[in-house]
Scaffold this motif. Structure first.
Motif, PDB file in Angstrom:
ATOM      1  N   ALA A  45      43.187  30.761  47.683  1.00  0.00           N
ATOM      2  CA  ALA A  45      43.681  29.691  46.808  1.00  0.00           C
ATOM      3  C   ALA A  45      42.688  28.542  46.640  1.00  0.00           C
ATOM      4  O   ALA A  45      42.996  27.554  45.989  1.00  0.00           O
ATOM      5  N   GLN A  46      41.484  28.680  47.222  1.00  0.00           N
ATOM      6  CA  GLN A  46      40.545  27.562  47.201  1.00  0.00           C
ATOM      7  C   GLN A  46      39.718  27.485  45.925  1.00  0.00           C
ATOM      8  O   GLN A  46      39.107  26.475  45.628  1.00  0.00           O
ATOM      9  N   GLY A  47      39.630  28.555  45.174  1.00  0.00           N
ATOM     10  CA  GLY A  47      38.806  28.538  43.972  1.00  0.00           C
ATOM     11  C   GLY A  47      38.727  29.920  43.363  1.00  0.00           C
ATOM     12  O   GLY A  47      39.438  30.832  43.775  1.00  0.00           O
TER      13      GLY A  47
ATOM     14  N   LEU B 187      53.727  41.818  45.302  1.00  0.00           N
ATOM     15  CA  LEU B 187      53.742  41.023  46.536  1.00  0.00           C
ATOM     16  C   LEU B 187      52.361  40.966  47.170  1.00  0.00           C
ATOM     17  O   LEU B 187      51.894  39.892  47.573  1.00  0.00           O
ATOM     18  N   PHE B 188      51.692  42.104  47.248  1.00  0.00           N
ATOM     19  CA  PHE B 188      50.357  42.126  47.832  1.00  0.00           C
ATOM     20  C   PHE B 188      49.355  41.354  46.972  1.00  0.00           C
ATOM     21  O   PHE B 188      48.471  40.661  47.495  1.00  0.00           O
ATOM     22  N   MET B 189      49.487  41.475  45.650  1.00  0.00           N
ATOM     23  CA  MET B 189      48.590  40.732  44.769  1.00  0.00           C
ATOM     24  C   MET B 189      48.756  39.226  44.952  1.00  0.00           C
ATOM     25  O   MET B 189      47.782  38.470  45.019  1.00  0.00           O
ATOM     26  N   LEU B 190      49.995  38.779  45.051  1.00  0.00           N
ATOM     27  CA  LEU B 190      50.255  37.357  45.255  1.00  0.00           C
ATOM     28  C   LEU B 190      49.783  36.896  46.630  1.00  0.00           C
ATOM     29  O   LEU B 190      49.307  35.765  46.792  1.00  0.00           O
ATOM     30  N   SER B 191      49.900  37.780  47.625  1.00  0.00           N
ATOM     31  CA  SER B 191      49.423  37.435  48.968  1.00  0.00           C
ATOM     32  C   SER B 191      47.916  37.211  48.966  1.00  0.00           C
ATOM     33  O   SER B 191      47.415  36.264  49.589  1.00  0.00           O
ATOM     34  N   LEU B 192      47.193  38.065  48.250  1.00  0.00           N
ATOM     35  CA  LEU B 192      45.745  37.880  48.136  1.00  0.00           C
ATOM     36  C   LEU B 192      45.406  36.584  47.418  1.00  0.00           C
ATOM     37  O   LEU B 192      44.430  35.907  47.749  1.00  0.00           O
TER      38      LEU B 192
ATOM     39  N   GLY C  73      34.427  39.204  49.664  1.00  0.00           N
ATOM     40  CA  GLY C  73      35.444  39.665  50.590  1.00  0.00           C
ATOM     41  C   GLY C  73      36.809  39.796  49.929  1.00  0.00           C
ATOM     42  O   GLY C  73      37.553  40.749  50.164  1.00  0.00           O
ATOM     43  N   SER C  74      37.138  38.835  49.050  1.00  0.00           N
ATOM     44  CA  SER C  74      38.447  38.864  48.386  1.00  0.00           C
ATOM     45  C   SER C  74      38.544  39.998  47.372  1.00  0.00           C
ATOM     46  O   SER C  74      39.543  40.720  47.310  1.00  0.00           O
ATOM     47  N   SER C  75      37.487  40.174  46.557  1.00  0.00           N
ATOM     48  CA  SER C  75      37.522  41.262  45.573  1.00  0.00           C
ATOM     49  C   SER C  75      37.479  42.616  46.261  1.00  0.00           C
ATOM     50  O   SER C  75      38.098  43.580  45.794  1.00  0.00           O
ATOM     51  N   SER C  76      36.765  42.703  47.393  1.00  0.00           N
ATOM     52  CA  SER C  76      36.748  43.943  48.167  1.00  0.00           C
ATOM     53  C   SER C  76      38.124  44.253  48.734  1.00  0.00           C
ATOM     54  O   SER C  76      38.564  45.413  48.733  1.00  0.00           O
ATOM     55  N   THR C  77      38.838  43.222  49.192  1.00  0.00           N
ATOM     56  CA  THR C  77      40.189  43.428  49.716  1.00  0.00           C
ATOM     57  C   THR C  77      41.141  43.897  48.626  1.00  0.00           C
ATOM     58  O   THR C  77      41.955  44.806  48.836  1.00  0.00           O
TER      59      THR C  77
ATOM     60  N   GLY D  22      42.154  32.102  42.369  1.00  0.00           N
ATOM     61  CA  GLY D  22      42.185  33.478  41.906  1.00  0.00           C
ATOM     62  C   GLY D  22      40.798  34.028  41.657  1.00  0.00           C
ATOM     63  O   GLY D  22      39.837  33.681  42.349  1.00  0.00           O
ATOM     64  N   PHE D  23      40.687  34.855  40.624  1.00  0.00           N
ATOM     65  CA  PHE D  23      39.456  35.577  40.352  1.00  0.00           C
ATOM     66  C   PHE D  23      38.888  35.197  38.989  1.00  0.00           C
ATOM     67  O   PHE D  23      39.632  34.871  38.064  1.00  0.00           O
ATOM     68  N   ASP D  24      37.574  35.259  38.897  1.00  0.00           N
ATOM     69  CA  ASP D  24      36.900  35.105  37.622  1.00  0.00           C
ATOM     70  C   ASP D  24      37.423  36.163  36.644  1.00  0.00           C
ATOM     71  O   ASP D  24      37.758  37.281  37.035  1.00  0.00           O
ATOM     72  N   PHE D  25      37.474  35.808  35.350  1.00  0.00           N
ATOM     73  CA  PHE D  25      38.075  36.697  34.360  1.00  0.00           C
ATOM     74  C   PHE D  25      37.381  38.056  34.314  1.00  0.00           C
ATOM     75  O   PHE D  25      38.025  39.104  34.268  1.00  0.00           O
ATOM     76  N   ALA D  26      36.045  38.071  34.338  1.00  0.00           N
ATOM     77  CA  ALA D  26      35.304  39.334  34.282  1.00  0.00           C
ATOM     78  C   ALA D  26      35.562  40.176  35.524  1.00  0.00           C
ATOM     79  O   ALA D  26      35.734  41.403  35.438  1.00  0.00           O
TER      80      ALA D  26
END
Length: 273
Positions: free
Chosen positions: A40-42, A30-35, A49-53, A129-133
């Motif tokens: 959701a912009q790219g 649930l938390f992963m999907l919330s992040l 900030g997102s990877s730190s969260t 989401g996040f870059d693969f690396a």
């Protein structure tokens, strides 16, 4: 089937039937999907900030999850009398503990993989989401953190006599290592002469491998500058060719030390009958 594999298979069967495991799985997913929805912009690449969260989410949730599942597994054996039954078989203490660790590791890794997999699949589907690396680095961070605290949980489950004791000790260690650590570190370093700060910082960071794991991941993601120049200069070894093997060596030493101490304590109680 060897003794260790028998215990591991039994632990996996129990673990995947444990309601706690599914509660943690649902919470983590649930938390992963919330992040993912927030970002959701790219795609996110490197430290942001997102990877730190996400890193902080794993840092708060996964150690507590590992501590509870691991310590409850061992104390449950004591409370339900299963250990007395198992000890009548030719089952060695080391095989028992390592089998428990292996089985619970698979359960924890399944939880982590489900949360990351669900979030990654949703991100690919909706174009965010996040870059693969970056995602892979965060996944490795989560795995290392889970296995590290699972080793500590084996020691807690050995010391505690029941689940309530295990819960109290586990939450205390989690609070000290994760929540209170920055304040304690700043207070201790503030009382030291300046020449002592760097060696003390090195020792104290190794004393709390959860903090070392966090710093290692931050530097690998390219966010070392956020640590400050002095701290970052000390952490430059992470980017060297021997940085990753040295880090993994520290984690293996910590897990091995926790299991060895648990083995000796368990053996002492076993001899006393």
């Amino acid at each position: 089937m060897t003794e260790m594999s028998y215990v591991a298979a039994r632990e996996m069967k129990i673990g995947f039937r444990n309601p706690w495991a599914y509660s943690f799985t649902a919470l983590f997913a649930l938390f992963m999907l919330s992040l993912l929805i927030i970002n959701a912009q790219g795609y996110v690449k490197g430290y942001s900030g997102s990877s730190s969260t996400m890193l902080n989410l794993a840092l708060y949730l996964l150690p507590l999850m590992a501590l509870m599942l691991g310590s409850f597994s061992l104390t449950g054996e004591k409370e339900e009398g299963n250990w007395e039954l198992l000890s009548t078989y030719p089952l060695g203490t080391w095989a028992f503990l390592t089998g428990k660790f292996a089985g619970l590791s698979i359960v924890l890794l399944a939880i982590v993989a489900f949360g990351f997999g669900l979030s990654g699949a949703a991100g690919s589907l909706f174009g965010g989401g996040f870059d693969f690396a970056t995602y892979g680095q965060l996944l490795v961070f989560s795995i290392c953190l889970s296995l590290l605290f699972l080793g500590v949980a084996m020691l807690i489950g050995t010391i505690a006599h029941n689940r309530w004791q295990a819960l109290t000790i586990g939450v205390g260690i989690w609070f000290f290592a994760i929540i209170a650590w920055p304040s304690i570190l700043i207070a201790m370093l503030g009382m030291m002469p300046y020449p002592w700060i760097k060696p003390s910082l090195t020792f104290l960071t190794l004393l709390n491998p959860a903090e070392l794991t966090r710093l290692f991941t931050v530097v690998k993601l390219g966010g070392g500058s956020t640590l400050g120049p002095e701290y970052y200069n000390w952490m430059l070894w992470i980017r060297s060719p021997w940085g990753t093997p040295a880090f993994l060596g520290v984690l293996v030493i910590w897990i091995g030390l926790a299991l060895t101490v648990a083995y000796r304590l368990w053996e002492r109680e076993r001899r006393r009958g």
